[in-house]
Design a protein around this motif. Structure first.
Motif: not given
Ligand SMILES: C[S@@+](CC[C@H](N)C(=O)[O-])C[C@H]1O[C@@H](n2cnc3c(N)ncnc32)[C@H](O)[C@@H]1O
Length: 291
Positions: A2-7, A36-59
């Motif tokens: 989404t545009p918000l994820d990209y921003e 990268l999202a797939r390697r981490n078992g995530l559906a796509g960039i949306g989920e990746l961004v959620q994890k990063v926002k949730a504070g996953s430093d490693a990700l």
């Protein structure tokens, strides 16, 4: 994406690594981050961004590393290394004859081809530099590339890019399909993690700084800030090497180009008067003629 994820990702990357993505680089982000999202078992960039926002430093670190461009090869652009061999090192050896010390910083060193190319050039001066303290400090933001650099193991493809055959034979040992750089050249380079956005004054001052093919990814203000801070780490008669597509023109007056040495820059003494006035270093012949 989404545009918000990209921003969100654009802002994160600019703040953490300096990467300045224009508004139309979604395809680049997708091509690097979907795997990268797939390697981490995530559906796509949306989920990746959620994890990063949730504070996953490693990700977050993985996202930053995935977005770095690590393209490099031995003796890239050739000319800076010819200049190093033919002019910069011989002149510095004269200027530092009393101190018997040479310090070279390779900022944004990627997988090691650049600092090891510098080390191979210095090795040609082994006899003259015997008894000298010679340091090559190689730094990069990415731990992944530093790990590969430290190992000093390169593929057939990597050693075929830019490395003259005589240097391959002299400095490498074949291990199966790979090439291991000899221990003496590896030992000449210290590898350290360093983000150019952060303070690097603890590194001390250098006689030569290579900072090539990294500033092109940054915006003008970031480039200007890095040039300003690099100028404080470079001796008054030192030399800065930039990439073929990079320049100080229109960004900073802390450095000026050597007229006849493409890709090389020297401190702009007129601007840096107080520091030069206190320096004990003798001016290099080439620097003197360029001023
Ligand atoms: C294209 S490579 C250039 C490698 C080498 N200097 C050359 O010219 O062949 C750019 C390198 O800059 C590093 N890099 C990107 N952002 C950085 C930052 N903020 N601080 C330090 N290194 C960074 C990347 O990890 C990558 O290894």
């Amino acid at each position: 994406m989404t545009p918000l994820d990209y921003e969100y990702l654009r802002k994160l990357l600019r703040e953490r690594s300096g990467l300045d993505l224009s508004a139309d680089k979604q395809y680049l982000v997708e091509s690097r981050l979907v795997p990268l999202a797939r390697r981490n078992g995530l559906a796509g960039i949306g989920e990746l961004v959620q994890k990063v926002k949730a504070g996953s430093d490693a990700l977050t670190v993985d996202v930053i590393e995935a977005m770095t461009t690590n393209e490099t090869f031995f003796f890239r652009d050739k000319i800076p290394f010819d200049n190093l061999r033919q002019a910069v090192i011989p002149e510095l050896m004269q200027a530092r004859a009393a101190k018997r010390s040479l310090r070279i910083w390779c900022a944004a060193s990627s997988t090691g081809q650049e600092p090891y190319s510098i080390a191979m050039v210095l090795k040609e001066f082994a006899a003259e530099l015997s008894g000298w303290r010679v340091e090559i400090v190689a730094t990069d933001l990415s731990l992944g590339v530093l790990e590969k650099a430290r190992a000093g193991i390169f593929s057939q493809f990597e050693v075929q890019r830019g490395l003259p055959i005589q240097l391959l034979v002299r400095h490498f040992r074949q291990v199966g399909e790979l090439w291991q750089l000899n221990a003496d050249i590896r030992a000449m380079v210290q590898h350290r993690q360093l983000n150019l956005l952060q303070d690097f004054s603890h590194l001390g001052t250098f006689d030569v700084i290579f900072c090539r093919n990294v500033l092109i990814y940054f915006d003008q203000d970031t480039k200007a800030s890095i040039f300003e801070r690099i100028s404080k780490q470079l001796e008054a008669d030192g030399v800065l090497a930039l990439g073929a597509a990079e320049s100080v023109v229109g960004i900073t007056d802390t450095f000026k180009p050597f007229p006849d040495r493409r890709g090389l820059y020297c401190p702009n003494v007129a601007r840096a008067m107080p520091r030069v006035a206190t320096s004990q270093a003798m001016p290099l012949k080439a620097v003197a003629s360029a001023r």
